[in-house]
Write a protein that holds these residues in place. Structure first.
Motif: not given
Length: 299
Positions: A222-227, A245-249, A263-269
């Motif tokens: 699901x994360x890969x599809x979101x990316x 994402x790796x930093x967040x995890x 989603x968190x990474x996307x908001x920051x990009x």
């Protein structure tokens, strides 16, 4: 940094064009195959146009790496220079001394002699010009002169232009149409298909793994599809999102990247497409149904 946390020897999602991480998705492999076949067939002028962030530079370096030992290669990464400067840069790549003050006819004569010597030894010379959309119009004449270097049987110099879509606009200008007519093969390099993104993520983790024990199935499907959706399949954006994402995890002491991380990474990009959760996408439909229902009560 998260390298130890995920058992990695180096950062897997750097945006530096590293051929060790080259991923042969459909577009990249098709472009590489076209270039190799055309160059080995003796074609003189080739072009690859790609969207921003889709991997033109790493493709160029992969091409040069593949041709290593097979022919003499030269690489010009920034062609935003004057006509004589381009010739000087090419002489430098081929190991030719340049006398000052620079005289164009002397440079062309030296290049022609050098290329003839390589041809006598059975060596082909390939020049790759990256970011070719930056070539000034007045410098295009130097490229045309270089494309004239040939014997009765073969081209002495094979040129590969790689650039953004602006390159096609520049080559379409009437004053340089002679150069456009000499391009025998062209290829388009676009974003990768969404279904290949998860394989791309795993591939880069495998290349950066510390050893066989490294878990490379870090991104959930699901994360890969979101990316894939957020990045539009653009490799540079995929790398930026995956790195965040790796930093967040890591910050949460997790070993799996979830959709929430994406989603968190996307908001920051900047430049990514943030898709709302499924329940938010249903809200407009629900509201529309309520409005129709209310209107029916009043009718």
């Amino acid at each position: 940094m998260y390298l130890g946390h995920f058992a990695l020897r180096e950062a897997p999602f750097s945006i530096t064009p590293d051929t060790d991480f080259f991923f042969a998705h459909e577009g990249a492999q098709a472009s590489l195959n076209m270039l190799l076949v055309a160059l080995r067939s003796g074609e003189g002028f080739l072009k690859v146009v790609g969207e921003l962030g889709c991997g033109k530079t790493v493709l160029c370096r992969q091409l040069l790496k593949t041709l290593q030992g097979e022919c003499v290669t030269a690489y010009i990464p920034n062609p935003d220079m004057g006509p004589d400067d381009l010739l000087v840069a090419l002489c430098g790549e081929l190991g030719l001394p340049v006398q000052l003050p620079v005289q164009r006819h002397q440079l062309m004569a030296a290049l022609a002699q050098c290329l003839l010597e390589h041809a006598k030894q059975g060596r082909r010379v390939v020049v790759c010009i990256d970011e070719a959309q930056a070539i000034p119009v007045r410098t295009v004449e130097s490229l045309r002169l270089l494309s004239n270097l040939e014997t009765e049987k073969r081209k002495l110099l094979q040129l590969v232009l790689l650039g953004q879509p602006d390159l096609d606009d520049k080559l379409a200008r009437p004053e340089i149409r002679q150069l456009l007519q000499r391009i025998t093969f062209s290829e388009y390099l676009g974003p990768m298909q969404s279904g290949r993104v998860r394989g791309y993520l795993i591939h880069r983790l495998q290349r950066a793994a510390l050893g066989e024990a490294t878990d490379t199935d870090v991104f959930t499907p699901a994360a890969a599809r979101a990316i894939a959706q957020a990045s539009g399949g653009v490799p540079r954006l995929i790398n930026i999102l995956a790195h965040k994402c790796l930093m967040l995890a890591y910050g949460e002491d997790q070993h799996r990247v979830s959709v929430a991380h994406v989603r968190l990474a996307a908001r920051d990009t900047p430049g990514v497409q943030i898709r709302p959760p499924w329940w938010r996408r249903l809200l407009p439909v629900t509201r529309a149904r309520r409005m129709r229902s209310t209107q029916g009560e009043w009718e």
